[in-house]
Write a protein that holds these residues in place. Structure first.
Motif, PDB file in Angstrom:
ATOM      1  N   VAL A 196       1.669   7.486  -6.495  1.00  0.00           N
ATOM      2  CA  VAL A 196       0.731   8.580  -6.750  1.00  0.00           C
ATOM      3  C   VAL A 196       1.364   9.920  -6.396  1.00  0.00           C
ATOM      4  O   VAL A 196       1.309  10.874  -7.166  1.00  0.00           O
ATOM      5  N   SER A 197       1.976   9.991  -5.238  1.00  0.00           N
ATOM      6  CA  SER A 197       2.509  11.278  -4.776  1.00  0.00           C
ATOM      7  C   SER A 197       3.857  11.639  -5.397  1.00  0.00           C
ATOM      8  O   SER A 197       4.128  12.802  -5.662  1.00  0.00           O
ATOM      9  N   GLY A 198       4.707  10.639  -5.651  1.00  0.00           N
ATOM     10  CA  GLY A 198       6.049  10.935  -6.136  1.00  0.00           C
ATOM     11  C   GLY A 198       6.334  10.511  -7.558  1.00  0.00           C
ATOM     12  O   GLY A 198       7.390  10.818  -8.102  1.00  0.00           O
ATOM     13  N   GLY A 199       5.433   9.749  -8.151  1.00  0.00           N
ATOM     14  CA  GLY A 199       5.634   9.293  -9.513  1.00  0.00           C
ATOM     15  C   GLY A 199       6.505   8.058  -9.604  1.00  0.00           C
ATOM     16  O   GLY A 199       7.013   7.554  -8.605  1.00  0.00           O
ATOM     17  N   ARG A 200       6.660   7.588 -10.808  1.00  0.00           N
ATOM     18  CA  ARG A 200       7.401   6.344 -11.029  1.00  0.00           C
ATOM     19  C   ARG A 200       8.867   6.465 -10.625  1.00  0.00           C
ATOM     20  O   ARG A 200       9.481   5.494 -10.221  1.00  0.00           O
ATOM     21  N   ARG A 201       9.437   7.652 -10.725  1.00  0.00           N
ATOM     22  CA  ARG A 201      10.836   7.846 -10.348  1.00  0.00           C
ATOM     23  C   ARG A 201      11.062   7.490  -8.879  1.00  0.00           C
ATOM     24  O   ARG A 201      12.082   6.935  -8.514  1.00  0.00           O
ATOM     25  N   MET A 202      10.078   7.804  -8.049  1.00  0.00           N
ATOM     26  CA  MET A 202      10.172   7.502  -6.617  1.00  0.00           C
ATOM     27  C   MET A 202      10.331   5.995  -6.392  1.00  0.00           C
ATOM     28  O   MET A 202      11.119   5.569  -5.558  1.00  0.00           O
ATOM     29  N   LEU A 203       9.600   5.214  -7.156  1.00  0.00           N
ATOM     30  CA  LEU A 203       9.682   3.757  -7.012  1.00  0.00           C
ATOM     31  C   LEU A 203      10.928   3.192  -7.674  1.00  0.00           C
ATOM     32  O   LEU A 203      11.486   2.208  -7.201  1.00  0.00           O
ATOM     33  N   ALA A 204      11.349   3.788  -8.766  1.00  0.00           N
ATOM     34  CA  ALA A 204      12.520   3.285  -9.478  1.00  0.00           C
ATOM     35  C   ALA A 204      13.780   3.392  -8.630  1.00  0.00           C
ATOM     36  O   ALA A 204      14.695   2.584  -8.760  1.00  0.00           O
ATOM     37  N   LEU A 205      13.831   4.369  -7.750  1.00  0.00           N
ATOM     38  CA  LEU A 205      15.017   4.591  -6.921  1.00  0.00           C
ATOM     39  C   LEU A 205      14.956   3.899  -5.566  1.00  0.00           C
ATOM     40  O   LEU A 205      15.897   3.974  -4.792  1.00  0.00           O
ATOM     41  N   ASP A 206      13.858   3.226  -5.274  1.00  0.00           N
ATOM     42  CA  ASP A 206      13.660   2.602  -3.970  1.00  0.00           C
ATOM     43  C   ASP A 206      14.582   1.402  -3.793  1.00  0.00           C
ATOM     44  O   ASP A 206      14.569   0.473  -4.582  1.00  0.00           O
ATOM     45  N   PHE A 212       3.389   0.628 -16.743  1.00  0.00           N
ATOM     46  CA  PHE A 212       3.449   1.113 -15.364  1.00  0.00           C
ATOM     47  C   PHE A 212       2.044   1.319 -14.807  1.00  0.00           C
ATOM     48  O   PHE A 212       1.759   0.946 -13.667  1.00  0.00           O
ATOM     49  N   ALA A 213       1.147   1.890 -15.606  1.00  0.00           N
ATOM     50  CA  ALA A 213      -0.220   2.130 -15.147  1.00  0.00           C
ATOM     51  C   ALA A 213      -0.935   0.818 -14.825  1.00  0.00           C
ATOM     52  O   ALA A 213      -1.628   0.718 -13.804  1.00  0.00           O
ATOM     53  N   ARG A 214      -0.759  -0.192 -15.661  1.00  0.00           N
ATOM     54  CA  ARG A 214      -1.388  -1.498 -15.391  1.00  0.00           C
ATOM     55  C   ARG A 214      -0.813  -2.123 -14.129  1.00  0.00           C
ATOM     56  O   ARG A 214      -1.545  -2.707 -13.318  1.00  0.00           O
ATOM     57  N   SER A 215       0.484  -2.013 -13.942  1.00  0.00           N
ATOM     58  CA  SER A 215       1.123  -2.561 -12.734  1.00  0.00           C
ATOM     59  C   SER A 215       0.623  -1.855 -11.487  1.00  0.00           C
ATOM     60  O   SER A 215       0.335  -2.490 -10.466  1.00  0.00           O
ATOM     61  N   TRP A 216       0.527  -0.533 -11.568  1.00  0.00           N
ATOM     62  CA  TRP A 216       0.037   0.239 -10.429  1.00  0.00           C
ATOM     63  C   TRP A 216      -1.416  -0.127 -10.126  1.00  0.00           C
ATOM     64  O   TRP A 216      -1.785  -0.328  -8.964  1.00  0.00           O
ATOM     65  N   LEU A 217      -2.239  -0.211 -11.145  1.00  0.00           N
ATOM     66  CA  LEU A 217      -3.655  -0.524 -10.947  1.00  0.00           C
ATOM     67  C   LEU A 217      -3.833  -1.912 -10.343  1.00  0.00           C
ATOM     68  O   LEU A 217      -4.649  -2.094  -9.429  1.00  0.00           O
ATOM     69  N   ALA A 218      -3.078  -2.885 -10.808  1.00  0.00           N
ATOM     70  CA  ALA A 218      -3.162  -4.234 -10.244  1.00  0.00           C
ATOM     71  C   ALA A 218      -2.791  -4.221  -8.765  1.00  0.00           C
ATOM     72  O   ALA A 218      -3.471  -4.834  -7.936  1.00  0.00           O
ATOM     73  N   ALA A 219      -1.729  -3.513  -8.411  1.00  0.00           N
ATOM     74  CA  ALA A 219      -1.309  -3.431  -7.012  1.00  0.00           C
ATOM     75  C   ALA A 219      -2.348  -2.698  -6.163  1.00  0.00           C
ATOM     76  O   ALA A 219      -2.649  -3.107  -5.035  1.00  0.00           O
ATOM     77  N   ARG A 255       0.831  -1.213   0.000  1.00  0.00           N
ATOM     78  CA  ARG A 255       0.000   0.000   0.000  1.00  0.00           C
ATOM     79  C   ARG A 255       0.862   1.258   0.000  1.00  0.00           C
ATOM     80  O   ARG A 255       0.585   2.217  -0.718  1.00  0.00           O
ATOM     81  N   ARG A 256       1.931   1.243   0.783  1.00  0.00           N
ATOM     82  CA  ARG A 256       2.822   2.405   0.850  1.00  0.00           C
ATOM     83  C   ARG A 256       3.434   2.706  -0.523  1.00  0.00           C
ATOM     84  O   ARG A 256       3.528   3.857  -0.937  1.00  0.00           O
ATOM     85  N   ARG A 257       3.825   1.660  -1.241  1.00  0.00           N
ATOM     86  CA  ARG A 257       4.415   1.858  -2.581  1.00  0.00           C
ATOM     87  C   ARG A 257       3.369   2.375  -3.564  1.00  0.00           C
ATOM     88  O   ARG A 257       3.675   3.209  -4.413  1.00  0.00           O
ATOM     89  N   VAL A 258       2.145   1.892  -3.457  1.00  0.00           N
ATOM     90  CA  VAL A 258       1.065   2.386  -4.323  1.00  0.00           C
ATOM     91  C   VAL A 258       0.862   3.877  -4.075  1.00  0.00           C
ATOM     92  O   VAL A 258       0.756   4.670  -5.016  1.00  0.00           O
ATOM     93  N   HIS A 259       0.854   4.279  -2.817  1.00  0.00           N
ATOM     94  CA  HIS A 259       0.677   5.699  -2.484  1.00  0.00           C
ATOM     95  C   HIS A 259       1.885   6.528  -2.914  1.00  0.00           C
ATOM     96  O   HIS A 259       1.734   7.673  -3.349  1.00  0.00           O
TER      97      HIS A 259
END
Length: 102
Positions: free
Chosen positions: A17-27, A75-82, A10-14
């Motif tokens: 939304v707030s930080g964009g895909r770049r936020m997840l790519a650097l995690d 990315f949108a499909r992956s986010w929506l599934a999660a 849930r935290r990654r899904v949020h």
């Protein structure tokens, strides 16, 4: 653990939304979170988290080394599934806690 382990997804899904895909790519904690989800019996959540991170980091380069446009649909499909999985799991866990039939 104070929260259900699904909070990791849930935290990654949020964050997406707030930080964009770049936020997840650097995690850097994605692999550790996925291992924890698997240990807690949430293999699907771990797979979805891995897919979400892979989609966020997926950037190919052309023959000159320039970044090609990102596959935003993937990315949108992956986010929506999660997001859908997280919501449904939260609902099921809440219903189970209250003794309701799911």
């Amino acid at each position: 653990m104070d929260q259900a382990p699904v909070h990791l997804l849930r935290r990654r899904v949020h964050q997406a939304v707030s930080g964009g895909r770049r936020m997840l790519a650097l995690d850097r904690d994605a692999a550790a979170d996925a291992r924890l989800l698997r240990r807690q019996g949430l293999a699907t959540a771990a797979d979805l988290l891995g897919t979400l991170h892979a989609a966020a980091a997926d950037r190919d380069r052309d023959t000159f080394g320039r970044l090609l446009p990102a596959d935003t649909a993937h990315f949108a499909r992956s986010w929506l599934a999660a997001a859908v999985y997280t919501e449904e799991l939260d609902r099921a866990l809440c219903a189970a806690a209250w003794g309701a039939a799911v």
